[in-house]
Design an enzyme around this catalytic site. Sequence first.
Site, PDB file in Angstrom:
ATOM      1  N   SER A 219       0.813  -1.219   0.000  1.00 50.40           N
ATOM      2  CA  SER A 219       0.000   0.000   0.000  1.00 50.40           C
ATOM      3  C   SER A 219       0.847   1.270   0.000  1.00 50.40           C
ATOM      4  O   SER A 219       0.381   2.322  -0.448  1.00 50.40           O
ATOM      5  CB  SER A 219      -0.957   0.006   1.200  1.00 50.40           C
ATOM      6  N   HIS A 265       1.340   5.156   4.501  1.00 46.53           N
ATOM      7  CA  HIS A 265       0.446   5.558   3.421  1.00 46.53           C
ATOM      8  C   HIS A 265       0.705   7.000   2.987  1.00 46.53           C
ATOM      9  O   HIS A 265       0.767   7.294   1.789  1.00 46.53           O
ATOM     10  CB  HIS A 265      -1.005   5.389   3.863  1.00 46.53           C
TER      11      HIS A 265
END
Length: 315
Positions: A219, A265
């Site tokens: 991610s 992230h």
Amino acid sequence: MTERPGPAGDATGGPVPTTPVCYRHSDRETYVRCTRCDRPICPECMREASVGHQCPECVNEGRRSVRPARTAFGGGAAGRRGLVTRTLIALNVLAMVLSILSDRGGDAMVGGSGLGGLLGGGTPLTEWGAVLSYASYVPFGEPHGVAAGEWYRLVTAMFLHYGLVHLLLNMWALWVLGRDLEALLGPLRFLGLYLVAGLGGNVAAYLFSEPNAASAGASTAIFGLFAAVFVIMRRLGRDTSAIVPILVINLIFTFTVPNISIPGHIGGLLTGAAMGLVLAYAPRMRRSVFQAAGTAVILVALLGLVLVRTAMLTG
């Protein structure tokens, strides 16, 4: 007195005209010549050209002199096949299989603490390769982590996942985003974007997470792809209204769901945006040099941050 014929037997004493033969097949007569080199060529050696015919050597030479098709950002047209995207997905799936095998009947696939148990637990492989700042596996044991010299974790972590759900979510996003970006950027530039964005996210996790908190997953790179898509679409003058809601949903997901690396992230997002700017806005005349230099500057900045964090943890 009778006049004798010349040496070649013609009436004027000159040589008898000979029919040209193919330069590759000496037993074949021909009056056709290559329009580039003017050598005689037989029907087997003729190659259609825009004007007349050419010999095989001139055709091959012409192909070598033609510049291959490039994308709007300087990449190769081979990116339309999506080979890098498929390879990255295959590597992530392989790492998941190895992680499950290393767990020997544990909760590698599901049953971990994330998403109500849908995410899997840690395995010996994730313990070895996840981003870990500086901690020991057992009380008073030898410290492990990036600060302990295990810098490989900043790369390996982007190929490891906590369970099948974690893997499937990231691979679906990679499949959707990766093919379009690879077609726009070309294989090499897309791979650079993916790896640098993933590295940037892992560096951020190293900088801002607790020393004993481990994190892994693609991610970090996926968020970088989201940012790069937005930058590149804006550069091309295309509509980005469909991208913004998806990005917002993923950010809400990041800040509200427990056990998700927020620094990872956000770090991947910012690094992907920086890479997108470097790749999309490089001047056309020296595009490859500018893109390589911009990527190098980002990597040096990330290296500097890692060195600072390591000094803080070990000093």
